[in-house]
Write a protein that holds these residues in place. Structure first.
Motif, PDB file in Angstrom:
ATOM      1  N   ALA A  28       0.834  -1.211   0.000  1.00  0.00           N
ATOM      2  CA  ALA A  28       0.000   0.000   0.000  1.00  0.00           C
ATOM      3  C   ALA A  28       0.864   1.253   0.000  1.00  0.00           C
ATOM      4  N   LEU A  29       1.906   1.245   0.852  1.00  0.00           N
ATOM      5  CA  LEU A  29       2.792   2.405   0.898  1.00  0.00           C
ATOM      6  C   LEU A  29       3.532   2.577  -0.423  1.00  0.00           C
ATOM      7  N   TYR A  30       4.024   1.473  -0.991  1.00  0.00           N
ATOM      8  CA  TYR A  30       4.757   1.544  -2.262  1.00  0.00           C
ATOM      9  C   TYR A  30       3.855   2.056  -3.370  1.00  0.00           C
ATOM     10  N   THR A  31       2.617   1.518  -3.426  1.00  0.00           N
ATOM     11  CA  THR A  31       1.685   1.958  -4.465  1.00  0.00           C
ATOM     12  C   THR A  31       1.376   3.443  -4.332  1.00  0.00           C
ATOM     13  N   GLY A  32       1.105   3.859  -3.103  1.00  0.00           N
ATOM     14  CA  GLY A  32       0.832   5.279  -2.885  1.00  0.00           C
ATOM     15  C   GLY A  32       2.030   6.136  -3.226  1.00  0.00           C
ATOM     16  N   GLY A  33       3.227   5.665  -2.855  1.00  0.00           N
ATOM     17  CA  GLY A  33       4.441   6.418  -3.149  1.00  0.00           C
ATOM     18  C   GLY A  33       4.697   6.526  -4.639  1.00  0.00           C
ATOM     19  N   TRP A  34       4.465   5.410  -5.355  1.00  0.00           N
ATOM     20  CA  TRP A  34       4.708   5.436  -6.807  1.00  0.00           C
ATOM     21  C   TRP A  34       3.769   6.429  -7.484  1.00  0.00           C
ATOM     22  N   PHE A  35       2.490   6.361  -7.167  1.00  0.00           N
ATOM     23  CA  PHE A  35       1.537   7.252  -7.834  1.00  0.00           C
ATOM     24  C   PHE A  35       1.726   8.709  -7.397  1.00  0.00           C
ATOM     25  N   TYR A  36       2.189   8.918  -6.177  1.00  0.00           N
ATOM     26  CA  TYR A  36       2.483  10.285  -5.754  1.00  0.00           C
ATOM     27  C   TYR A  36       3.683  10.830  -6.538  1.00  0.00           C
ATOM     28  N   ALA A  37       4.736  10.000  -6.653  1.00  0.00           N
ATOM     29  CA  ALA A  37       5.921  10.423  -7.399  1.00  0.00           C
ATOM     30  C   ALA A  37       5.574  10.670  -8.864  1.00  0.00           C
ATOM     31  N   ALA A  38       4.731   9.790  -9.439  1.00  0.00           N
ATOM     32  CA  ALA A  38       4.344   9.963 -10.842  1.00  0.00           C
ATOM     33  C   ALA A  38       3.552  11.246 -11.036  1.00  0.00           C
ATOM     34  N   SER A  39       2.661  11.537 -10.086  1.00  0.00           N
ATOM     35  CA  SER A  39       1.867  12.761 -10.181  1.00  0.00           C
ATOM     36  C   SER A  39       2.752  13.992 -10.066  1.00  0.00           C
ATOM     37  N   ARG A  40       3.708  13.960  -9.102  1.00  0.00           N
ATOM     38  CA  ARG A  40       4.618  15.085  -8.929  1.00  0.00           C
ATOM     39  C   ARG A  40       5.473  15.280 -10.174  1.00  0.00           C
ATOM     40  N   LEU A  41       5.960  14.175 -10.742  1.00  0.00           N
ATOM     41  CA  LEU A  41       6.790  14.264 -11.951  1.00  0.00           C
ATOM     42  C   LEU A  41       6.005  14.873 -13.101  1.00  0.00           C
ATOM     43  N   LYS A  42       4.777  14.429 -13.280  1.00  0.00           N
ATOM     44  CA  LYS A  42       3.960  14.976 -14.359  1.00  0.00           C
ATOM     45  C   LYS A  42       3.689  16.464 -14.150  1.00  0.00           C
ATOM     46  N   ASP A  43       3.382  16.845 -12.905  1.00  0.00           N
ATOM     47  CA  ASP A  43       3.117  18.258 -12.620  1.00  0.00           C
ATOM     48  C   ASP A  43       4.348  19.119 -12.888  1.00  0.00           C
ATOM     49  N   ARG A  44       5.501  18.647 -12.449  1.00  0.00           N
ATOM     50  CA  ARG A  44       6.715  19.434 -12.633  1.00  0.00           C
ATOM     51  C   ARG A  44       7.071  19.549 -14.114  1.00  0.00           C
ATOM     52  N   LEU A  45       6.898  18.459 -14.860  1.00  0.00           N
ATOM     53  CA  LEU A  45       7.175  18.508 -16.303  1.00  0.00           C
ATOM     54  C   LEU A  45       6.207  19.449 -17.010  1.00  0.00           C
ATOM     55  N   THR A  46       4.936  19.369 -16.640  1.00  0.00           N
ATOM     56  CA  THR A  46       3.937  20.255 -17.249  1.00  0.00           C
ATOM     57  C   THR A  46       4.280  21.713 -16.990  1.00  0.00           C
ATOM     58  N   GLU A  47       4.683  22.026 -15.747  1.00  0.00           N
ATOM     59  CA  GLU A  47       5.060  23.397 -15.402  1.00  0.00           C
ATOM     60  C   GLU A  47       6.306  23.834 -16.169  1.00  0.00           C
ATOM     61  N   ALA A  48       7.297  22.932 -16.260  1.00  0.00           N
ATOM     62  CA  ALA A  48       8.538  23.281 -16.953  1.00  0.00           C
ATOM     63  C   ALA A  48       8.291  23.505 -18.441  1.00  0.00           C
ATOM     64  N   LEU A  49       7.473  22.642 -19.052  1.00  0.00           N
ATOM     65  CA  LEU A  49       7.175  22.799 -20.475  1.00  0.00           C
ATOM     66  C   LEU A  49       6.403  24.087 -20.737  1.00  0.00           C
ATOM     67  N   ALA A  50       5.458  24.399 -19.855  1.00  0.00           N
ATOM     68  CA  ALA A  50       4.693  25.641 -20.014  1.00  0.00           C
ATOM     69  C   ALA A  50       5.599  26.861 -19.861  1.00  0.00           C
ATOM     70  N   ALA A  51       6.511  26.808 -18.890  1.00  0.00           N
ATOM     71  CA  ALA A  51       7.434  27.926 -18.677  1.00  0.00           C
ATOM     72  C   ALA A  51       8.380  28.097 -19.853  1.00  0.00           C
ATOM     73  N   SER A  52       8.771  26.980 -20.474  1.00  0.00           N
ATOM     74  CA  SER A  52       9.715  27.070 -21.594  1.00  0.00           C
ATOM     75  C   SER A  52       9.129  27.809 -22.783  1.00  0.00           C
ATOM     76  N   GLN A  53       7.802  27.803 -22.902  1.00  0.00           N
ATOM     77  CA  GLN A  53       7.172  28.489 -24.033  1.00  0.00           C
ATOM     78  C   GLN A  53       7.380  30.001 -23.969  1.00  0.00           C
ATOM     79  N   GLN A  54       7.717  30.503 -22.789  1.00  0.00           N
ATOM     80  CA  GLN A  54       7.930  31.934 -22.636  1.00  0.00           C
ATOM     81  C   GLN A  54       9.397  32.317 -22.804  1.00  0.00           C
ATOM     82  N   GLY A  55      10.274  31.320 -22.936  1.00  0.00           N
ATOM     83  CA  GLY A  55      11.705  31.599 -23.022  1.00  0.00           C
ATOM     84  C   GLY A  55      12.251  31.455 -24.429  1.00  0.00           C
TER      85      GLY A  55
END
Length: 335
Positions: A28-55
């Motif tokens: 349960a902890l591993y599953t929760g950790g994996w999906f949390y890490a995946a969500s954080r990774l996706k959010d950070r990539l989405t933010e970075a890609l959006a920010a790059s459009q302004q540079g």
């Protein structure tokens, strides 16, 4: 005795229950950790890609998702694009799939689909496709430590309308490997059955290999990337650049080379030729306008080798002019 047996059984049962509970909690902890890490990774990539459009350097990944549960984690895109405004370079690619082991996230394996189009202003364009392209990379927080790419069934065309230039390229297989070596950068690449279509003529297939070390270039693989002027002002040790027509007919160059700030190549190279006459005939066949020069150069090389069909000679390159002894035999245009 029976009481002792029941006590032992009860103890084993409790251990199994605790073990099962521990496995469930860990899962349960591993599953929760994996999906949390995946969500954080996706959010950070989405933010970075959006920010790059302004540079000045931007990237895009349509249909971004993070997959790989339970033992891998990877980035998936329906299509990929990059835009480097300072250099006027833009590129688009097909779907991207990547994967890294959860316990080794810095080592990723990537597959990229074609077709791809690379453009450089004002009118340079390279359209290319392939059957399969795979890459792997080992990265740290400051950039790449090493990277490799391999592809099969490469076909493309390089066009520069303003220069009336159009070159088709095809190769059955190709590889490129980059690795930091102290302050230097090791580079190795190969192309199997490389053929070029120049429009009015098609060069016969040949195998190409190159192996070199570029001085003070390890930082090119950092997060900052190579300098805008690269490869100008660089020095390298060429361990081998070989062209192979098959049947033992090869040309190999090795030695130190330098690219000046003006783009001209200089260096002192050892040239080894196996099959001098075959190379002379092939050059004369493909480039009839250079047949006389090919004949003269082949004659000079055979003379230096005592009339044999194999030779090892020294080439001196000064500001793009290639000398065989005191005689200039070729010109290398500035890079």
């Amino acid at each position: 005795m029976a009481s002792s047996s029941r006590a032992d059984t009860s103890g084993v049962t409790r251990k199994l229950v605790w073990l099962a509970m521990a496995v469930v909690v860990f899962a349960a902890l591993y599953t929760g950790g994996w999906f949390y890490a995946a969500s954080r990774l996706k959010d950070r990539l989405t933010e970075a890609l959006a920010a790059s459009q302004q540079g000045m350097h931007s990237a895009s990944c349509s249909g971004l998702s993070v997959r790989g549960f339970p033992f891998r984690i990877g980035i998936f895109c329906d299509s990929v694009g990059i835009d480097d405004r300072p250099t006027g370079l833009s590129a688009s690619f097909g779907a991207l799939r990547s994967a890294a082991q959860v316990y080794r996230p810095g080592h990723a394996v990537i597959e990229l689909d074609g077709p791809a189009q690379v453009r450089v202003t004002p009118d340079l364009a390279f359209d290319v496709n392939w059957d399969l392209l795979r890459a792997s990379a080992v990265a740290w927080t400051d950039g790449l430590d090493r990277a490799s790419v391999a592809y099969d069934g490469l076909k493309g065309r390089f066009n520069v309308p303003s220069q009336a230039l159009s070159v088709g390229i095809a190769a059955t297989h190709g590889e490129k490997h980059l690795r930091q070596s102290g302050e230097a950068l090791d580079v190795a690449a190969s192309l199997d059955a490389l053929s070029l279509d120049l429009g009015d003529k098609v060069l016969p297939p040949l195998d190409v290999k190159v192996d070199l070390t570029i001085a003070d270039a390890a930082k090119w693989m950092s997060t900052e990337g190579p300098p805008p002027t690269a490869p100008l002002g660089t020095s390298a040790e060429l361990r081998g650049l070989s062209l192979d027509l098959g049947d033992g007919k090869t040309i190999t160059l090795s030695g130190p080379v330098k690219i000046g700030d003006d783009g001209y190549v200089s260096g002192a190279l050892d040239l080894t030729i196996e099959g001098i006459e075959a190379w002379r005939d092939r050059v004369s066949e493909v480039f009839p306008e250079a047949a006389e020069t090919a004949q003269r150069v082949a004659g000079a090389i055979k003379g230096l080798s005592g009339g044999q069909d194999r030779a090892v000679v020294k080439l001196n390159v000064q500001q793009g002019t290639v000398y065989l002894g005191p005689f200039p035999i070729a010109e290398i245009p500035p890079l």
